[in-house]
Design an enzyme around this catalytic site. Sequence first.
Site, short mmCIF file in Angstrom:
data_model
loop_
_atom_site.label_atom_id
_atom_site.label_comp_id
_atom_site.label_asym_id
_atom_site.label_seq_id
_atom_site.Cartn_x
_atom_site.Cartn_y
_atom_site.Cartn_z
N THR A 473 14.31 59.27 67.28
CA THR A 473 14.52 60.53 66.58
C THR A 473 13.33 61.48 66.67
OG1 THR A 473 13.88 59.15 64.72
CG2 THR A 473 16.20 59.72 64.89
N LYS A 707 15.09 69.24 55.70
CA LYS A 707 16.35 68.61 55.30
C LYS A 707 16.78 67.44 56.20
CE LYS A 707 18.65 72.43 52.90
NZ LYS A 707 19.74 73.43 53.01
N GLU A 711 21.76 63.52 61.80
CA GLU A 711 23.20 63.32 61.72
C GLU A 711 24.05 64.59 61.78
OE1 GLU A 711 21.98 60.74 58.60
OE2 GLU A 711 23.44 59.24 59.17
MO1 MOS Z 1 22.05 56.28 59.98
S1 MOS Z 1 24.04 55.81 60.26
O1 MOS Z 1 21.85 56.18 58.30
O2 MOS Z 1 21.18 55.14 60.86
#
Ligand code: MOS
Length: 745
Positions: A473, A707, A711
């Site tokens: 990420t 924020k 996702e």
């Molecule tokens: Mo995410 S589905 O909370 O890794």
Amino acid sequence: MLQEKGYIGTPRNRVDGRAKVTGEAKYAAEFDAPDLAYGIVVSSAIAKGRIASIDADAALAVPGVLQVFTHENRPRTAWFDINFRDETAPPGSPFRPLYDDKVVYSGQPVALVVAESFEIAAYAASLVRIAYEPETHMTDLDIQRDEAYVPPRKRTGVKRPPSPRGDPDGAFEQAPVKVHGEYRVAIEHHNPMETHASTVVYEEDGTLTIHDKTQGSQNSQSYVSSVFGLSSDQVRVISPFVGGAFGSGLRPQYQLFLAVMAALELKRSVRVVLTRDQMFTFGYRPLTIQTISLGANPDGKLVSIMHDAIQTTSPWEDYQEVVVNWSNLLYHCDNVKLTYRLSQVDTYTPIDMRAPGAALGVTAIETAMDELAYAAGIDPVELRLRNYAEMDEADKKYFTSKELRACYQLGAERFGWARRNPEPRSMREGRELIGWGMASGVWEAIMQRVAARAALTPDDRLEVASATADIGTGTYTILTQIAAETLGLPMESVTTKIGDSSLPKSPVEGGSWTAASAGSAVQKACLSVREQLFKYARRMDDSPLANASIEQVTFAGGRIHMTNDPSAGVTLQQAMQAGGVDRVEAEEKSSMGLLKNMRYSGYSHSAIFAEVRVDEELGVVRVTRIVNAVAAGTILNPKTARSQILGGVVFGIGMALEEESMLDHNLGRFMNHNLAEYHVPVNADVYDIDVIFVSEHEERLNPLGVKGLGEIGVIGTAAAIGNAIYHATGKRIRDYPITIDKLLG
Ligand code: MOS
């Protein structure tokens, strides 16, 4: 001069990029250990029943085989008495590998063959003969939906649907414009590139160092120590790099249990890696059947929202997601009924997968809203603006910030939405029909309590550390940016350590909360180091800062200087000398945000616009253009942030067109358990994706105004594509993925 200020909010390369492309970054299955033994899992061939007998003689006779563990000879562990649940477990009793002779799902681990080499273990595993006494299983939600129940409230952090408001049934009955439909999204498996693996290093003193594929090193650590009755200092879990997870690494998976069990029994290091097909033998995104009824006035204003969802769970745990709440979060309505139920099927318990709940619920409501736009004869963007929710009506709270209007506007402009003729089948080029569709996205902006440590040493090296994770990420990078900026040091002077259970406490990385939560903790720890340094600096003989307050100074270039007179300052080293220290260290925790006790709700939002081209004869769909406009507060690093949205959109293309784990209900088994038959988007499926970050001022959630972005990119994307397919073809498919057979059928 090096640039020290202005890291936050600027595009930066990944600090771990070089390590990743050179192979220097090691993953759980790549760590070596002296005398490492290899475990191969034998998976059950039936979905339900009992194991009548296991014949391991032939396997044990293979030279190099050390042991075949089954329920008959497995060691007794503390877990079998105390029923320990991991940090992310849903209510219920977790699955225990090799517990007894019962088979509760197809693919369940029923034996672990451990040998001197991977090849010997794999060969020997093929020789284990298991006789089963099958019982009748049930994996079909279409049959089981009649058994749906409202899950128990206890022990779950998942938000429940709000109580019904107004008279939704009556208002729907009376509504001049109506939409009613059943929506489905297929079961999906996460399929990260790195398969689940644990290398358990059995140290000479009997302690364990575990390289585990996980989103939470401390979750795995406390799981192992509790289950095996070890003290926490006997177990260290390390996971600095994770080759994708998407939620599959939130819970400790069974290979961890098996590898630790074998290591403790054999008193030797053991590695267990799941095969690609075994990646289909634990959690998945549950099958969801949703029913939506929307009633509206002729002007498109909603008078009734009813949204029901039924999801699969396992017989032993009540797995839950937030599926239906989003409908009222996005749209104002006085008459609302949102309901959510579970139904048990004989599979493993589902597990969160990127945007759990929202990825499904928003897909359904945003498809239904497109249908409403056609039913009312109103442009889909205009329809959403007419029903714009100014507040979180279920909780009666205002939003901390919400720039969704700007997302619609900027996204539409970039896409060229104004040129759209709403008529289905109105655009064509050659043999392809062209369609334009759009949808909204919404995701909760969550804060978790995370601890971080910052330590400055005399060489101007700053180390920041937290047990949080980077699952691809960009956590390493944004934490480095925050630390460098806070202390006015170049990014190159900062070392960020994460993914290690021995570091300051952090929950799993998930829910898109890591940038906000771990980021705030790192910032706070660095601010604390800053204050100490400033105190020392003022104490120096003839300090140019003696009469200054911390608000009047700037930390830059390894110095603290008067903001209005950069020549008046001291170096960080001089400050440390004045304090008589060779290390300045602080540990701080992020606060849970002010949200809990305030009248605010925190959410990120998005508007997605999609263009598809559909080959009318072959039913082949190409997603040729996506514009995703996202409002998610401060963007710490536009480069890594954009990558998160790109990844989410690609996930959405998968949900819209390709991804589907197929159960054979006769066998109770996922049949396409490989990447040849489980389709994910590849380069040839991905064309132009344009990401816009809408400026959004956020000051209530955390001092950084962040924020989270992990996702939101997937949410709404499938619906935008489905809506574009309707616009192209005039065919409304409510059953995702929209595969060729459905389009031609
Ligand atoms: Mo995410 S589905 O909370 O890794």
